[in-house]
Design an enzyme around this catalytic site. Structure first.
Site, PDB file in Angstrom:
ATOM      1  N   LYS A  86       0.847  -1.191   0.000  1.00 22.78           N
ATOM      2  CA  LYS A  86       0.000   0.000   0.000  1.00 22.78           C
ATOM      3  C   LYS A  86       0.886   1.244   0.000  1.00 22.78           C
ATOM      4  O   LYS A  86       1.941   1.263   0.649  1.00 22.78           O
ATOM      5  CB  LYS A  86      -0.903  -0.047   1.237  1.00 22.78           C
ATOM      6  CG  LYS A  86      -1.947   1.053   1.331  1.00 22.78           C
ATOM      7  CD  LYS A  86      -2.836   0.789   2.542  1.00 22.78           C
ATOM      8  CE  LYS A  86      -3.793   1.922   2.830  1.00 22.78           C
ATOM      9  NZ  LYS A  86      -4.638   1.647   4.026  1.00 22.78           N
ATOM     10  N   SER A 161      -9.211   2.346   3.613  1.00 26.74           N
ATOM     11  CA  SER A 161      -8.314   3.034   2.711  1.00 26.74           C
ATOM     12  C   SER A 161      -7.465   2.099   1.862  1.00 26.74           C
ATOM     13  O   SER A 161      -6.781   2.539   0.947  1.00 26.74           O
ATOM     14  CB  SER A 161      -7.397   3.981   3.500  1.00 26.74           C
ATOM     15  OG  SER A 161      -6.581   3.259   4.418  1.00 26.74           O
ATOM     16  N   SER A 185      -9.662   0.215   7.780  1.00 27.34           N
ATOM     17  CA  SER A 185      -9.108   0.255   6.422  1.00 27.34           C
ATOM     18  C   SER A 185      -8.591  -1.062   5.884  1.00 27.34           C
ATOM     19  O   SER A 185      -8.249  -1.148   4.710  1.00 27.34           O
ATOM     20  CB  SER A 185      -8.008   1.305   6.346  1.00 27.34           C
ATOM     21  OG  SER A 185      -8.533   2.593   6.551  1.00 27.34           O
TER      22      SER A 185
END
Length: 477
Positions: A86, A161, A185
């Protein structure tokens, strides 16, 4: 096919070196000599390129490095398996963009502490996945740039996220991917994209530098996967690189346990806003399933009240304020005026209420014990992941007015933050689907340090009902 828009799911599963393997199956095929790491990395890159224009999940392409590493992958449980990081953790030689256009990211000098632990599994990263600005939103959308789209229906959000990671795993580009969770997330995008998402106990995995600077460490690192065994093997392998001596070891979980659990069921959140009908029905169906499997199921009450919504919201705003104030550490050209509506709105919210910070931090710190007290009565607590089914793109977009966006976020993200504030583990499991054919998950929480019980229960539910496969209802790309 979606009944309201006609948008068909998309996937990249095909007859190549990756096939339909999960990460465990891919590693086993490599170890057995059926395929090479180079072949599966090449296949993952081809899959990524085939959905780039449709899903737009990748922030940075590190394909050349991945191909080089594939000739001599590091040892580990996922040796040679393609994955992705990520874009809010540092990987040597790659920029860390944090989902923001407010600064120009430069290549990181070294891997972060967590990335070092992540790489100890032997997996090979294809680059960086997209996230909303600084991970604040529950959808992977932007002011101007195109959104990340949900492979199950490209008119809908993939959550956030860790939305880019979830989209890549759900679409079959990589078998598993890095994700992290400061308010849901890992679990929210796993729910939206039909994946397994475990947020571990605070301190279970190595904390990244930014995580360690928070007054209350709400962020946990982890992964999103398509199978329970991949999640279990990741945590067992990561534990070899670092094990927190203050927590009981997870060790390798390989299947369900025979112990029947005491399950508390929570359907409504502390916000006072209603959980929608389809989500309520999914929780009820999960409770019935657990009862049928012999677990003791009863209604439960959350250990916090309405004040928790206020306190977590202000803490969320504090983090935006901190980033805005220290943004030049991210890039010398950081310009707070270029941040999105959500970041600017949260920053303004904190500036108006900053005098409440000591009380807020005190109350949030107390949630750890209140959460722990709940598990004196229950082994696990069942709840929704979010209060509503997966929204269409635009519903949570930062291109709208802040007040409207924030009220929508509070109404949607009303269950997962408790685990972050309290530091307890939680897992999202894709047990159901909604009337549009989109995944609809159930959320389970457990006592601090008890990821093992969550994984054992996840194995039991996976064996009992299985997960719906996107390739059974989707158009290959």
């Amino acid at each position: 096919m979606d009944q309201t828009t006609g948008a068909a799911p998309v996937h990249t599963f095909r007859d190549d070196a990756l096939g339909e393997y999960d990460a465990t199956g891919t590693a086993e095929a490599i170890a057995a000599g059926k395929v090479s790491s180079h072949e599966v990395v090449e296949a993952a890159i081809a899959r990524a390129e085939s959905v780039r224009a449709v899903l737009d999940p990748i922030a940075y392409e590190g394909f050349d490095r991945a191909l080089r590493e594939s000739h001599a992958p590091h040892s580990g449980v996922f040796a040679g398996v393609p994955t992705i990081l990520k874009d809010n953790v540092d990987a040597a030689g790659q920029p860390t963009g944090q989902g923001s256009v407010a600064f120009t990211p430069h290549p990181a000098a070294r891997d972060s502490a967590f990335v070092t632990q992540f790489r100890s599994t032997g997996a090979i990263s294809l680059g960086k996945s997209r996230l909303p600005e600084f991970g604040f939103n529950a959808t992977t959308e932007y002011m101007v740039d195109p959104p990340v789209r949900n492979p199950w229906n490209t008119e809908h959000s993939p959550g956030a996220s860790s939305g880019g990671s979830a989209a890549l795993v759900a679409a079959g580009v990589v078998p598993f991917a890095h994700a992290n969770d400061g308010g849901g997330s890992i679990r929210i995008p796993a729910a939206a994209c039909g994946l397994v998402g475990l947020k571990p106990t605070r301190g279970r995995l190595v904390a990244d530098q930014m995580d360690r600077t928070m007054p209350i460490r709400i962020v946990a690192q982890g992964v999103v996967t398509r199978s329970v065994r991949d999640t279990a093997r990741f945590f067992a392998e990561a534990e070899k690189a670092y094990r927190n001596p203050k927590l009981p070891p997870v060790r390798l979980v390989s299947g369900p346990a025979s112990t029947r659990l005491r399950v508390g069921v929570v359907t409504d959140s502390v916000t006072g806003l209603p959980t929608d009908d389809e989500t309520r029905a999914a929780v009820a169906a999960t409770a019935d399933l657990l009862d049928g499997l012999g677990h003791h199921v009863e209604d439960a009450a959350l250990p916090v009240g309405k004040e928790f919504e206020h306190d977590f919201s202000l803490y969320w705003a504090l983090l935006a304020f901190a980033i805005t104030k220290s943004g030049r550490k991210l890039g010398a050209d950081f310009d707070p005026a270029r941040t999105d509506t959500l970041t600017r709105g949260l920053d303004a919210m904190y500036r108006k209420n900053y005098t409440k910070t000591p009380q807020v931090l005190y109350r949030l710190a107390r949630t750890r014990q209140r959460y722990a007290d709940m598990f004196a009565r229950y082994d696990v607590v069942l709840s929704p992941v979010v209060a509503n089914t997966t929204p269409r793109l635009g519903h949570l977009s930062p291109a709208q007015d802040f007040e409207q966006l924030f009220s929508r976020l509070v109404a949607h993200v009303s269950f997962t933050p408790l685990n972050n504030a309290a530091g307890g583990p939680g897992i999202s499991l894709p047990l159901h689907q909604d009337s549009r054919g989109l995944p609809l998950a159930a959320h389970f929480s457990a006592a601090h340090g008890d990821e093992r019980t969550l994984l054992e229960l996840a194995f039991e539910l996976e064996q009992a009902v299985g997960w719906r496969r996107i390739q059974d209802a989707a158009v290959a790309r």
